[in-house]
Design a protein around this motif. Structure first.
Motif, mmCIF file in Angstrom:
data_model
loop_
_atom_site.group_PDB
_atom_site.id
_atom_site.type_symbol
_atom_site.label_atom_id
_atom_site.label_comp_id
_atom_site.label_asym_id
_atom_site.label_seq_id
_atom_site.Cartn_x
_atom_site.Cartn_y
_atom_site.Cartn_z
ATOM 1 N N ASP A 101 11.105 -6.122 -9.785
ATOM 2 C CA ASP A 101 12.609 -6.020 -9.633
ATOM 3 C C ASP A 101 12.925 -6.086 -8.053
ATOM 4 O O ASP A 101 12.699 -5.278 -7.372
ATOM 5 N N TYR A 102 13.530 -7.155 -7.674
ATOM 6 C CA TYR A 102 13.452 -7.421 -6.510
ATOM 7 C C TYR A 102 14.922 -6.509 -5.861
ATOM 8 O O TYR A 102 14.802 -6.289 -4.636
ATOM 9 N N ARG A 103 15.607 -6.019 -6.681
ATOM 10 C CA ARG A 103 16.569 -5.110 -6.187
ATOM 11 C C ARG A 103 16.158 -3.748 -5.555
ATOM 12 O O ARG A 103 16.842 -2.837 -5.214
ATOM 13 N N GLN A 104 14.920 -3.520 -6.075
ATOM 14 C CA GLN A 104 14.156 -2.295 -5.413
ATOM 15 C C GLN A 104 13.332 -2.404 -4.257
ATOM 16 O O GLN A 104 12.562 -1.622 -3.708
ATOM 17 N N ILE A 105 13.790 -3.612 -3.479
ATOM 18 C CA ILE A 105 12.876 -3.984 -2.552
ATOM 19 C C ILE A 105 14.304 -3.447 -1.414
ATOM 20 O O ILE A 105 15.229 -3.915 -1.133
ATOM 21 N N VAL A 106 13.987 -2.341 -0.666
ATOM 22 C CA VAL A 106 15.102 -1.706 0.341
ATOM 23 C C VAL A 106 14.583 -2.263 1.771
ATOM 24 O O VAL A 106 13.583 -1.728 2.244
ATOM 25 N N GLU A 164 14.503 -2.854 10.386
ATOM 26 C CA GLU A 164 13.143 -3.606 10.517
ATOM 27 C C GLU A 164 12.184 -2.971 9.667
ATOM 28 O O GLU A 164 10.827 -3.118 9.937
ATOM 29 N N LYS A 165 12.367 -2.158 8.814
ATOM 30 C CA LYS A 165 11.670 -1.256 7.930
ATOM 31 C C LYS A 165 11.852 -1.781 6.655
ATOM 32 O O LYS A 165 12.903 -2.024 6.021
ATOM 33 N N VAL A 166 10.818 -1.959 5.593
ATOM 34 C CA VAL A 166 10.988 -2.195 4.450
ATOM 35 C C VAL A 166 10.253 -1.155 3.272
ATOM 36 O O VAL A 166 9.227 -0.640 3.648
ATOM 37 N N PHE A 167 10.647 -0.916 2.341
ATOM 38 C CA PHE A 167 10.554 0.229 1.513
ATOM 39 C C PHE A 167 10.637 -0.308 -0.014
ATOM 40 O O PHE A 167 11.561 -0.813 -0.436
ATOM 41 N N LEU A 168 9.387 -0.143 -0.824
ATOM 42 C CA LEU A 168 9.425 -0.475 -2.328
ATOM 43 C C LEU A 168 9.648 0.618 -2.888
ATOM 44 O O LEU A 168 8.600 1.621 -2.838
ATOM 45 N N THR A 169 10.615 0.695 -3.747
ATOM 46 C CA THR A 169 11.118 2.315 -4.020
ATOM 47 C C THR A 169 10.071 3.011 -5.077
ATOM 48 O O THR A 169 10.234 4.171 -5.279
ATOM 49 N N LEU A 225 0.901 -1.102 0.194
ATOM 50 C CA LEU A 225 0.048 0.142 0.027
ATOM 51 C C LEU A 225 0.836 1.224 -0.132
ATOM 52 O O LEU A 225 0.411 2.145 -0.769
ATOM 53 N N HIS A 226 2.011 1.192 0.645
ATOM 54 C CA HIS A 226 3.089 2.421 0.948
ATOM 55 C C HIS A 226 4.019 2.053 -0.278
ATOM 56 O O HIS A 226 5.131 3.019 -0.118
ATOM 57 N N ALA A 227 3.891 1.563 -1.318
ATOM 58 C CA ALA A 227 4.958 1.395 -2.187
ATOM 59 C C ALA A 227 5.144 2.749 -2.801
ATOM 60 O O ALA A 227 4.361 3.625 -3.352
ATOM 61 N N GLY A 228 6.680 3.296 -2.751
ATOM 62 C CA GLY A 228 6.821 4.613 -3.455
ATOM 63 C C GLY A 228 6.602 5.650 -2.712
ATOM 64 O O GLY A 228 6.960 6.813 -2.724
ATOM 65 N N LYS A 229 5.934 5.370 -1.548
ATOM 66 C CA LYS A 229 5.762 6.550 -0.450
ATOM 67 C C LYS A 229 6.669 6.322 0.961
ATOM 68 O O LYS A 229 7.209 7.250 1.126
ATOM 69 N N ASP A 230 6.359 5.411 1.590
ATOM 70 C CA ASP A 230 7.071 5.101 2.975
ATOM 71 C C ASP A 230 7.681 3.844 3.256
ATOM 72 O O ASP A 230 7.032 2.618 2.659
ATOM 73 N N SER A 231 8.411 3.738 4.098
ATOM 74 C CA SER A 231 8.839 2.595 4.654
ATOM 75 C C SER A 231 8.027 2.141 5.889
ATOM 76 O O SER A 231 7.726 2.963 6.550
ATOM 77 N N ILE A 232 7.958 0.836 5.829
ATOM 78 C CA ILE A 232 6.945 0.162 6.702
ATOM 79 C C ILE A 232 7.964 -0.693 7.905
ATOM 80 O O ILE A 232 8.495 -1.470 7.407
ATOM 81 N N LEU A 233 7.379 -0.575 9.019
ATOM 82 C CA LEU A 233 7.967 -1.068 10.365
ATOM 83 C C LEU A 233 7.298 -2.569 10.165
ATOM 84 O O LEU A 233 6.028 -2.838 10.248
ATOM 85 N N VAL A 234 7.958 -3.717 9.943
ATOM 86 C CA VAL A 234 7.546 -5.025 10.054
ATOM 87 C C VAL A 234 8.347 -6.051 10.847
ATOM 88 O O VAL A 234 9.064 -5.517 11.596
ATOM 89 N N SER A 235 7.662 -7.260 11.194
ATOM 90 C CA SER A 235 8.154 -8.070 12.184
ATOM 91 C C SER A 235 9.690 -8.592 11.789
ATOM 92 O O SER A 235 10.034 -8.641 10.396
ATOM 93 N N PRO A 236 10.549 -8.819 12.547
ATOM 94 C CA PRO A 236 11.938 -9.572 12.286
ATOM 95 C C PRO A 236 11.651 -10.710 11.511
ATOM 96 O O PRO A 236 12.601 -10.982 10.468
#
Lengths: 124, 342
Positions: free
Chosen positions: B148-153, B157-162, B83-94
């Motif tokens: 492109d998996y290389r655009q998964i940052v 514990e945060k994940v951002f789709l660029t 949902l937050h792709a291109g906008k925010d990084s999201i805190l997720v579980s380890p």
């Protein structure tokens, strides 16, 4: 020359006859097992029917009604109130171990496997 | 007296014979992750209530993994990342971070043949729709740069789709992971002999056995082209199994068969002659990811991948003219029996 049987002999022979008769019954029930259709809703068995007897019956699933049809040794979900009709598209099934699943309705139609020997699982 | 003893002996033998039939497992069935789930515990120790309690916990674990990894809603951890792709990084579980890192490692090693960023393309094909349709070439072309998996940052514990429009889809690994987690729960509850099955992704656990060195269970491999029949079977000990096939989800449009194993490089169903891949590995997560990955790599490159991966065995079934043929790794071949052709 046939020896005279004691009471103990007769009791043991009677037991033997019962065991042999019982084993035939058991074999019979295993043989028929591949012809049994089990219908479960959310893990609870709601129907047990013979695959050899043509019939159509409704089942109440979690989202609505399904129609299950048994015809000529095969079973299928022929009508269902679910979004994608994967259960209907599974088509007719006839072999022991086959399953038809309607995930939205939590309905599983399974043909009981005749072969109970050993530990088995299916991949694919 | 002589007759009594001989008869008694026969009865005892008969009773012993009757005892040879295998003990029935405690089995439970459910649905989760868009799949049929079965857990069968064969332990002879423990009461039925104890075994049922263990199975309840394992089923709850599968449900938990589904809630974490599903991309069918915006509230799961994966859903929020998308949902937050291109906008925010999201805190997720380890736990999700670890699963994503594992997924990215498979992607890197396969040159992108396995890519959890494939979400936008999978959604466009929508194989679960009532009437799936082939997307337009334009639609696929527009989406390809987002795969492109290389655009998964991943940072901490945060994940951002660029890029906006990117989306994760863990469909190629989450079921295997759920099998492993459920198996871990069963082990913690004291179960020693069991099979967890999430949509044909299997976790076999049999105390005292290893992957293929000793047999605990017979695994039947579905025939890719004959419904209700099996291509063959193999015996295995403790480990994970997964099969990816072009027959599992597909539709036919204008006489062409379109299946669900998408090549991330083209956005189209993989078309290289492979029809199914079965992988046996130490864990079900690896087996799940590799069955998809090897399918996409194709017969030769896929088999090279299997042979170069320690602890992994596999079977690749492919179309050869009008019939099917197969290749398998040496460890698998020794345990595999092809079903007799009708």
């Amino acid at each position: 020359m046939i020896p005279t049987l004691t009471i103990g002999d007769k009791v043991l022979l009677a037991l033997l006859v019962c065991l042999v008769a019982g084993s035939f019954l058991a074999v019979g029930s295993f043989a028929i097992e591949g012809n049994t259709v089990l219908v479960q809703v959310d893990g609870r068995t709601v129907h047990k029917a013979s695959l050899l007897e043509n019939r159509i019956f409704p089942v109440s699933g979690a989202e609505g009604a399904l129609t299950i049809e048994i015809r000529e040794g095969r079973v299928a979900v022929t009508e269902a109130k679910c979004p994608n009709h994967v259960c209907i598209r599974t088509g007719w099934r006839s072999r022991g171990g086959d399953i038809i699943v309607c995930v939205p309705n939590k309905v599983v139609v399974r043909i009981l496997a005749a072969d109970k020997a050993g530990v088995r699982a299916i991949t694919g | 007296m002589h007759l009594q003893l001989s008869t008694l002996g026969f009865v005892v033998l008969l009773l012993l014979g009757c005892n040879r039939s295998p003990k029935r497992p405690v089995t439970r069935e459910s649905t989760a992750m868009n799949s049929f789930v079965t857990i069968a515990v064969y332990d002879e120790s423990g009461t039925v209530d104890q075994l049922n309690d263990a199975i309840d916990s394992a089923l709850a674990e599968i449900q938990r993994i589904e809630e974490m990894a599903t991309d069918y809603n915006d509230t799961s951890q994966v859903g929020r990342i998308n949902l937050h792709a291109g906008k925010d990084s999201i805190l997720v579980s380890p736990e999700l971070i670890a699963l994503l890192r594992t997924s990215i490692a498979f992607a890197e090693r396969s040159g992108g043949a396995f890519d959890v960023a494939v979400g936008p393309i999978v959604k466009t094909w929508d194989f679960l729709a009532a009437k799936p349709r082939v997307p337009s070439r334009d639609a696929i072309s527009r989406l390809l740069p987002l795969i492109d998996y290389r655009q998964i940052v991943i940072a901490g514990e945060k994940v951002f789709l660029t890029h906006k429009g990117m989306a994760l889809d863990l469909g190629g690994i989450a079921k295997g992971y759920a099998v492993d987690r459920a198996a871990e729960i069963l082990r913690r509850k004291g179960c020693k002999q069991f099979i967890v099955d999430v949509g044909g992704n299997l976790g076999v656990s049999w105390e005292g056995t290893r992957l293929l060195d000793s047999a605990a269970a017979t695994i039947l491999v579905r025939h890719p082209r004959r419904e209700g029949e099996f291509f063959g079977e193999f015996r295995m000990g403790t480990g994970g199994v997964s099969t990816s096939g072009d027959y599992q989800r597909y539709f036919i449009q204008d006489g062409v068969r379109y299946h669900h194993i998408i090549d991330p490089a083209t956005g189209l169903p993989t078309s290289n002659g492979v029809v199914s891949v079965t992988i046996v590995a130490a864990d079900a997560t690896t087996a799940d990811a590799l069955s998809t990955l090897v399918f996409v790599l194709g017969r030769e490159e896929g088999m090279r991948y299997i042979l170069s991966t320690p602890g992994v065995e596999g079977l690749i079934v492919f179309q050869q003219g009008d019939s099917l043929s197969f290749v398998s790794s040496a460890g698998f071949e020794n345990r595999f029996s092809r079903s007799a052709a009708p």
